[in-house]
Design a protein around this motif. Structure first.
Motif, PDB file in Angstrom:
ATOM      1  N   SER A  74      -4.754   7.887   7.899  1.00 30.50           N
ATOM      2  CA  SER A  74      -4.415   8.401   9.230  1.00 30.50           C
ATOM      3  C   SER A  74      -5.073   9.751   9.488  1.00 30.50           C
ATOM      4  CB  SER A  74      -2.898   8.525   9.375  1.00 30.50           C
ATOM      5  OG  SER A  74      -2.290   7.264   9.251  1.00 30.50           O
TER       6      SER A  74
ATOM      7  N   LYS B 259      -1.785   5.546   3.305  1.00 29.68           N
ATOM      8  CA  LYS B 259      -1.620   5.471   4.756  1.00 29.68           C
ATOM      9  C   LYS B 259      -1.779   6.852   5.393  1.00 29.68           C
ATOM     10  CE  LYS B 259       1.264   1.409   5.325  1.00 29.68           C
ATOM     11  NZ  LYS B 259       2.544   0.886   5.821  1.00 29.68           N
TER      12      LYS B 259
ATOM     13  N   ILE C 283      -4.933   0.500   6.429  1.00 30.62           N
ATOM     14  CA  ILE C 283      -3.662   0.599   7.148  1.00 30.62           C
ATOM     15  C   ILE C 283      -3.167  -0.786   7.556  1.00 30.62           C
ATOM     16  CG2 ILE C 283      -2.600   1.402   9.299  1.00 30.62           C
ATOM     17  CD1 ILE C 283      -4.376   3.944   9.017  1.00 30.62           C
TER      18      ILE C 283
ATOM     19  N   MET D 234       0.842  -1.168   0.000  1.00 27.15           N
ATOM     20  CA  MET D 234       0.000   0.000   0.000  1.00 27.15           C
ATOM     21  C   MET D 234       0.893   1.239   0.000  1.00 27.15           C
ATOM     22  SD  MET D 234      -2.943   1.182   2.682  1.00 27.15           S
ATOM     23  CE  MET D 234      -2.038   0.560   4.043  1.00 27.15           C
TER      24      MET D 234
ATOM     25  N   LYS E  96      -3.862  -3.513   6.047  1.00 27.22           N
ATOM     26  CA  LYS E  96      -3.836  -4.356   4.845  1.00 27.22           C
ATOM     27  C   LYS E  96      -4.833  -5.503   4.925  1.00 27.22           C
ATOM     28  CE  LYS E  96       0.915  -3.180   3.879  1.00 27.22           C
ATOM     29  NZ  LYS E  96       2.291  -3.640   3.756  1.00 27.22           N
TER      30      LYS E  96
ATOM     31  N   ALA F  68       2.342   5.034   0.558  1.00 25.49           N
ATOM     32  CA  ALA F  68       2.433   5.910   1.724  1.00 25.49           C
ATOM     33  C   ALA F  68       1.321   6.959   1.703  1.00 25.49           C
ATOM     34  CB  ALA F  68       3.801   6.577   1.763  1.00 25.49           C
TER      35      ALA F  68
END
Length: 126
Positions: free
Chosen positions: A10, A6, A60, A1, A62, A3
């Motif tokens: 987040s 992510k 996040i 995945m 997976k 960045a």
């Protein structure tokens, strides 16, 4: 995945945390009164906000599985279900909030559906 995904996930989680904090503080509750008389808008918002939370956490992680009682569950979905259940039930003890089983049902439905969407997307596109 990547960045970027992510980071986006987040940020979304922090936004959800901010919304919960705003809802718990009496002086900021007016910011969250979106309904304006639109039927079920609160439930729809719960469905999509908590569904998005589940989607983000599962991305996040997976779409990692967790084995409980001989069944496979998405770990992110289980985590979000626990967090959201605690948050919704805690409203019983917060004077400016009110517990609503309909909100919890909309939360659960969004969490499960969007968790499965994240699993599907990760399988298909990674």
């Amino acid at each position: 995945m990547s960045a970027k995904i992510k980071i986006f996930a987040s940020i979304y989680i922090f936004i959800i945390a901010g919304i919960v904090i705003l809802a718990d503080v009496k002086s900021t509750q007016y910011l969250l009164r979106l309904s304006g008389g639109i039927p079920y808008l609160d439930k729809i918002a719960h469905f999509f906000l908590m569904g998005g939370f589940s989607f983000a956490v599962n991305l996040i992680l997976k779409a990692r599985n967790l084995s409980l009682w001989n069944f496979q569950y998405l770990m992110g979905t289980v985590i979000v279900l626990l967090i959201v259940t605690i948050e919704e039930v805690s409203q019983i003890f917060i004077i400016v909030r009110s517990f609503d089983i309909g909100d919890l049902a909309a939360d659960y439905l969004g969490i499960i559906i969007f968790g499965e969407i994240s699993r599907f997307m990760l399988r298909k596109y990674t």
